[in-house]
Design an enzyme around this catalytic site. Structure first.
Site, PDB file in Angstrom:
ATOM      1  N   SER A 100       4.928  -6.377  -1.917  1.00  0.00           N
ATOM      2  CA  SER A 100       4.774  -6.582  -0.736  1.00  0.00           C
ATOM      3  C   SER A 100       5.407  -7.711  -0.023  1.00  0.00           C
ATOM      4  CB  SER A 100       3.320  -6.572  -0.533  1.00  0.00           C
ATOM      5  OG  SER A 100       2.586  -6.891   0.819  1.00  0.00           O
ATOM      6  N   HIS A 129       4.339  -9.891   2.514  1.00  0.00           N
ATOM      7  CA  HIS A 129       3.687 -11.248   3.006  1.00  0.00           C
ATOM      8  C   HIS A 129       2.601 -11.611   2.043  1.00  0.00           C
ATOM      9  CE1 HIS A 129      -0.459  -9.288   2.818  1.00  0.00           C
ATOM     10  NE2 HIS A 129      -0.336  -7.807   2.734  1.00  0.00           N
ATOM     11  N   GLN A 167       1.090  -9.036  -6.704  1.00  0.00           N
ATOM     12  CA  GLN A 167       0.183 -10.174  -6.841  1.00  0.00           C
ATOM     13  C   GLN A 167       0.876 -10.949  -7.787  1.00  0.00           C
ATOM     14  OE1 GLN A 167      -1.285 -11.768  -4.612  1.00  0.00           O
ATOM     15  NE2 GLN A 167      -2.374  -9.873  -3.231  1.00  0.00           N
ATOM     16  N   THR A 202       0.819  -1.121  -0.032  1.00  0.00           N
ATOM     17  CA  THR A 202       0.073  -0.133   0.024  1.00  0.00           C
ATOM     18  C   THR A 202       0.919   1.311   0.040  1.00  0.00           C
ATOM     19  OG1 THR A 202      -1.780  -0.809   1.033  1.00  0.00           O
ATOM     20  CG2 THR A 202      -2.097   1.180   1.734  1.00  0.00           C
ATOM     21  N   THR A 208      13.522   5.163  11.112  1.00  0.00           N
ATOM     22  CA  THR A 208      14.151   4.143  10.978  1.00  0.00           C
ATOM     23  C   THR A 208      13.387   2.217  10.387  1.00  0.00           C
ATOM     24  OG1 THR A 208      14.458   5.220  12.956  1.00  0.00           O
ATOM     25  CG2 THR A 208      14.996   2.547  12.840  1.00  0.00           C
ATOM     26  N   CYS A 211     -17.990  -6.258   2.991  1.00  0.00           N
ATOM     27  CA  CYS A 211     -19.164  -5.452   3.583  1.00  0.00           C
ATOM     28  C   CYS A 211     -19.317  -4.097   4.180  1.00  0.00           C
ATOM     29  CB  CYS A 211     -19.308  -6.738   4.844  1.00  0.00           C
ATOM     30  SG  CYS A 211     -21.103  -6.532   5.318  1.00  0.00           S
ATOM     31  N   ASN A 217      -4.934  -8.895  -8.635  1.00  0.00           N
ATOM     32  CA  ASN A 217      -5.349  -9.450  -6.991  1.00  0.00           C
ATOM     33  C   ASN A 217      -6.480 -10.686  -6.768  1.00  0.00           C
ATOM     34  OD1 ASN A 217      -5.727  -6.825  -6.885  1.00  0.00           O
ATOM     35  ND2 ASN A 217      -7.366  -7.147  -5.327  1.00  0.00           N
TER      36      ASN A 217
HETATM   37  N1  PLP Z   1      -1.589  -4.400  -4.330  1.00  0.00           N
HETATM   38  C1  PLP Z   1      -2.279  -5.437  -4.648  1.00  0.00           C
HETATM   39  C2  PLP Z   1      -2.264  -5.860  -5.372  1.00  0.00           C
HETATM   40  C3  PLP Z   1      -2.749  -6.099  -3.120  1.00  0.00           C
HETATM   41  O1  PLP Z   1      -2.869  -7.535  -3.741  1.00  0.00           O
HETATM   42  C4  PLP Z   1      -1.944  -5.456  -2.485  1.00  0.00           C
HETATM   43  C5  PLP Z   1      -2.490  -6.204  -0.875  1.00  0.00           C
HETATM   44  O2  PLP Z   1      -3.637  -7.370  -0.931  1.00  0.00           O
HETATM   45  C6  PLP Z   1      -1.990  -4.569  -1.783  1.00  0.00           C
HETATM   46  C7  PLP Z   1      -1.113  -3.606  -3.452  1.00  0.00           C
HETATM   47  C8  PLP Z   1      -1.439  -3.763  -0.610  1.00  0.00           C
HETATM   48  O3  PLP Z   1      -0.311  -4.900  -0.005  1.00  0.00           O
HETATM   49  P1  PLP Z   1      -0.055  -4.562   1.349  1.00  0.00           P
HETATM   50  O4  PLP Z   1      -1.005  -4.996   2.533  1.00  0.00           O
HETATM   51  O5  PLP Z   1       1.451  -4.685   1.569  1.00  0.00           O
HETATM   52  O6  PLP Z   1       0.260  -2.986   2.045  1.00  0.00           O
END
Ligand code: PLP
Length: 393
Positions: free
Chosen positions: A195, A197, A175, A72, A233, A322, A147
């Site tokens: 990202s 995670h 993704q 994000t 940091t 939702c 995504n």
């Molecule tokens: N962009 C896409 C295509 C995503 O699927 C996601 C998370 O689902 C993000 C951006 C946001 O990433 P983060 O969860 O690391 O903020």
């Protein structure tokens, strides 16, 4: 109860090797990477090592890697950082909200934006991008893979169009990373987001690739971290983990992991379609990342299916959100031209590095029966069955 996790587009489990790599940076190696003493030098070296691993995954120079707090922030940094009031942005109607709402915010601050449509498979025609160019266009932001559907966009063609027009190109590759090779030189982008995670590192760390020489207005003001492009940091354990995950991802891509993953995903899709009538794959026929299946099951609510499957130990997700007490269908699926009820009947099943053939068997054993049970309760399905339309012989 056995639990199978097939929601890897939402987040992925941290791999044991990744956790082992980051662990010492929580206790023994705690230094601030900006400190000049031993403790700082130790963590600085680890951060730079991680930067190098990420650079290898993306095909760029380490100095072009900016660590952020996640996808994000990387998306927001690219959009806010590359435009100014008066500029025009080209993006698409299927972007993640991190891009869509960042563009909307710029519209409230003097920019104009075009949200390109997609075809029925969820694919953006590069010629639409060319047609949308204006003299004031400054930035194109089109995602590399969606995504929800996993559909991959023609980013190399879009990169060429951007270069010919002298416009900056950002792509959200959150993704795509670890699922398909990424080469920023081939894409020709100025900026690209990933990202942690989504590639088996923890939540709260990400990267913005920024091509050397690209001027960027930072989001934060503070220290001169990340060459003054991102003050704050560094999250050293997160960065170390992302570096390790990037290294493992590169090895996996070289080993041919995407082909194996696509085989499992295709078996899942084919198995479902063979057993469930009035079901279809959203995004079918378009190039897709190998881990994602988005399937609509007419006559049922995706949310109800997600809950019913969860009660039996299978985690998947629906694109619906939702809001204000009502279930809003996904903006991505409605952009494909799906009716509201079709969008609401869809679920996303996404595989990860840890997904085994037995997990697919588990899903195949559960899904058709669960859909059938929910359809028994569905007024539209019952009407069909009673009137003989669509009833099984
Ligand atoms: N962009 C896409 C295509 C995503 O699927 C996601 C998370 O689902 C993000 C951006 C946001 O990433 P983060 O969860 O690391 O903020």
């Amino acid at each position: 109860m056995r639990r199978v996790y097939l929601d890897n587009n939402a987040t992925t489990p941290v791999l044991p090797e990744v956790f082992a790599a980051m662990r010492p940076y929580f206790d023994e190696r705690f230094g601030n990477a900006s400190s000049i003493h031993h403790h700082g030098q130790e963590t600085r070296a680890a951060v730079e090592d991680a930067r190098e691993s990420v650079a290898k995954l993306l095909g760029c120079q380490p100095a072009e890697v900016i660590f952020t707090s996640g996808g994000t922030e990387a998306d927001n940094l690219a959009i806010a950082g590359l435009v100014a009031p008066g500029d025009h942005i080209i993006t698409s109607s299927i972007e993640h909200h991190a891009v869509l709402l960042a563009c909307k915010h710029q519209e409230e601050h003097g920019c104009q934006a075009t949200y390109l449509p997609v075809d029925g498979r969820g694919w953006i025609d590069p010629e639409e991008v060319r047609r949308a160019l204006r003299p004031k266009t400054k930035l194109i932001s089109i995602m590399m893979a969606n995504n929800e559907t996993g559909v991959m966009q023609p980013v190399e063609e879009i990169g060429k169009i951007a270069a010919e027009a002298g416009v900056s190109f950002h792509t959200d590759a959150v993704q795509t990373a670890a699922k398909m090779p990424i080469d920023v030189q081939r894409i020709g982008c100025q900026a690209l987001s990933i990202s942690g995670h989504k590639i088996h590192a923890p939540q709260g760390v990400g990267v913005l690739y920024l091509r050397k020489g690209t001027r960027l207005q930072p989001l934060f003001y503070g220290g001169r971290h990340e060459r003054s492009r991102r003050a704050g940091t560094e999250n050293v354990p997160g960065i170390v983990a992302l570096g390790k995950a990037a290294k493992l991802a590169k090895e996996g891509l070289e080993r041919g992991d995407p082909t194996k993953m696509a085989e499992l995903r295709d078996r899942l899709e084919q198995g479902i379609l063979a057993q469930v009538e009035e079901a279809a794959v959203n995004g079918a026929g378009a190039p897709r990342v190998p881990n994602t299946a988005n399937i609509r099951f007419d006559h049922i609510e995706g949310e109800a299916l997600v809950i019913a499957l969860d009660l039996k130990g299978l985690a998947v997700s629906s694109g619906a959100a939702c809001s204000s007490g009502a279930i809003e269908p996904s903006h991505v699926l409605t952009a494909l031209g799906l009716r509201m009820d079709q969008a609401r009947s869809s679920v996303r099943i996404s595989l990860g590095k840890q997904t085994a053939a037995e997990d697919i068997d588990f899903a195949l054993a559960l899904l058709p029966a669960t859909v059938a049970r929910l359809r028994e309760l569905s007024p539209t399905y019952r009407r069909k069955v009673v009137s003989g339309v669509g009833a099984k012989s």
